[in-house]
Scaffold this active site. Structure first.
Site, PDB file in Angstrom:
ATOM      1  N   HIS A 118      -2.068  -0.158  -3.615  1.00 42.97           N
ATOM      2  CA  HIS A 118      -3.451  -0.194  -3.044  1.00 42.97           C
ATOM      3  C   HIS A 118      -3.608   1.278  -2.253  1.00 42.97           C
ATOM      4  O   HIS A 118      -2.710   1.815  -1.574  1.00 42.97           O
ATOM      5  CB  HIS A 118      -3.486  -1.249  -1.938  1.00 42.97           C
ATOM      6  CG  HIS A 118      -3.541  -2.747  -2.616  1.00 42.97           C
ATOM      7  ND1 HIS A 118      -4.654  -3.402  -2.586  1.00 42.97           N
ATOM      8  CD2 HIS A 118      -2.782  -3.332  -3.246  1.00 42.97           C
ATOM      9  CE1 HIS A 118      -4.421  -4.533  -3.386  1.00 42.97           C
ATOM     10  NE2 HIS A 118      -3.136  -4.607  -3.882  1.00 42.97           N
TER      11      HIS A 118
ATOM     12  N   HIS B 238       0.746  -1.371   0.024  1.00 43.20           N
ATOM     13  CA  HIS B 238       0.061  -0.070  -0.100  1.00 43.20           C
ATOM     14  C   HIS B 238       0.792   1.299   0.078  1.00 43.20           C
ATOM     15  O   HIS B 238       0.239   2.674  -0.315  1.00 43.20           O
ATOM     16  CB  HIS B 238      -1.052  -0.068   1.222  1.00 43.20           C
ATOM     17  CG  HIS B 238      -0.496  -0.197   2.620  1.00 43.20           C
ATOM     18  ND1 HIS B 238       0.669   0.282   3.206  1.00 43.20           N
ATOM     19  CD2 HIS B 238      -0.853  -1.229   3.398  1.00 43.20           C
ATOM     20  CE1 HIS B 238       0.864  -0.141   4.097  1.00 43.20           C
ATOM     21  NE2 HIS B 238       0.225  -1.026   4.648  1.00 43.20           N
TER      22      HIS B 238
ATOM     23  N   ASP C 273      -9.499   2.673  -4.454  1.00 44.95           N
ATOM     24  CA  ASP C 273      -9.887   1.476  -4.504  1.00 44.95           C
ATOM     25  C   ASP C 273     -11.606   1.470  -4.255  1.00 44.95           C
ATOM     26  O   ASP C 273     -12.368   0.805  -5.097  1.00 44.95           O
ATOM     27  CB  ASP C 273      -9.369   0.336  -3.590  1.00 44.95           C
ATOM     28  CG  ASP C 273      -8.051   0.094  -3.822  1.00 44.95           C
ATOM     29  OD1 ASP C 273      -7.639   0.487  -4.979  1.00 44.95           O
ATOM     30  OD2 ASP C 273      -7.329  -0.895  -3.085  1.00 44.95           O
TER      31      ASP C 273
END
Length: 232
Positions: free
Chosen positions: A150, A57, A155
């Site tokens: 991420h 991430h 998202d």
């Protein structure tokens, strides 16, 4: 119809082993379309972020220094969710982490009856195929070129587009209606279309020619028999 798209980023894979939420994001949908109303917070996990998690991430310990703890944002988070259904990709993962954070705050866990797992929906629609968020974006024509790592809020926005396609690609109640301002047709939600019948006049000669054509070309036509026929 209000729903909420949800995503989290975490320090690892298992809240029972001490992994914590570091980012939580939610996007409001009404009739399957984003309204622009979002919830997004970075959270101090009160522990170090492992290097393997950072590779996924991109968040480091320094990125979260000085950010609020989950207990500080919990009331605002719960208020944003309201009592709406909650959509997440691999939803049991996100619900499990959020339940662990809620328990630490003395709050009740999320009701599983509200959970909609878009990964499970995708597997039903595309059995045996890759159904990650990236794979679904490619398959359904959703632009995910900005997704280098991420990121919970990004998202959520991608999943909102994917979920619309999984649900048929059409917003409920989406109709053509007359614009009140300019009189031109406009796309609105939930309004009826005002219309005036405009029958096309047909002369007796035209009607007779049409009937003769049908009798010559269509044998044993139902509409030429009682009770549909208008003449013997």
């Amino acid at each position: 119809m209000r729903q909420v798209i949800l995503d989290t980023e975490t320090t690892g894979l298992d809240p029972l082993h001490g992994d914590r939420v570091i980012e939580v994001a939610a996007v409001e949908l009404v009739n399957l379309l984003p309204t622009g109303n979002v919830f997004h917070r970075l959270v101090d996990p009160e522990r170090d972020i492992p290097a393997e998690a950072t590779r996924i991430h991109g968040f480091t310990n320094a990125d979260l220094q000085g950010k609020p703890r989950f207990a500080t944002i919990v009331e605002e988070f719960i208020a944003f969710l309201g009592d709406s259904p909650v959509i997440a990709h691999n939803a049991p993962f996100d619900f499990g982490f959020l339940d662990a954070e809620l328990r630490r705050c003395g709050a009740p866990p999320l009701d599983r009856s509200r959970m909609i797992d878009s990964l499970a929906l995708a597997k039903l629609r595309y059995p045996g195929m890759p159904n990650s968020l990236d794979a679904l974006c490619r398959r359904l024509g959703v632009d995910n070129s900005m997704r280098a790592a991420h990121n919970a809020i990004l998202d959520c926005r991608l999943l909102a587009q994917v979920y619309l396609e999984l649900m048929g690609g059409k917003q409920p109640g989406f109709e053509l209606a007359a614009s009140q301002a300019g009189g031109a047709d406009a796309l609105t939600m939930g309004e009826s279309v005002a219309w005036t019948p405009r029958p096309i006049p047909v002369s007796d000669d035209q009607a007779g020619s049409h009937q003769a054509f049908l009798r010559a070309k269509v044998k044993d036509a139902l509409w030429l028999k009682p009770p549909f026929a208008t003449e013997a």
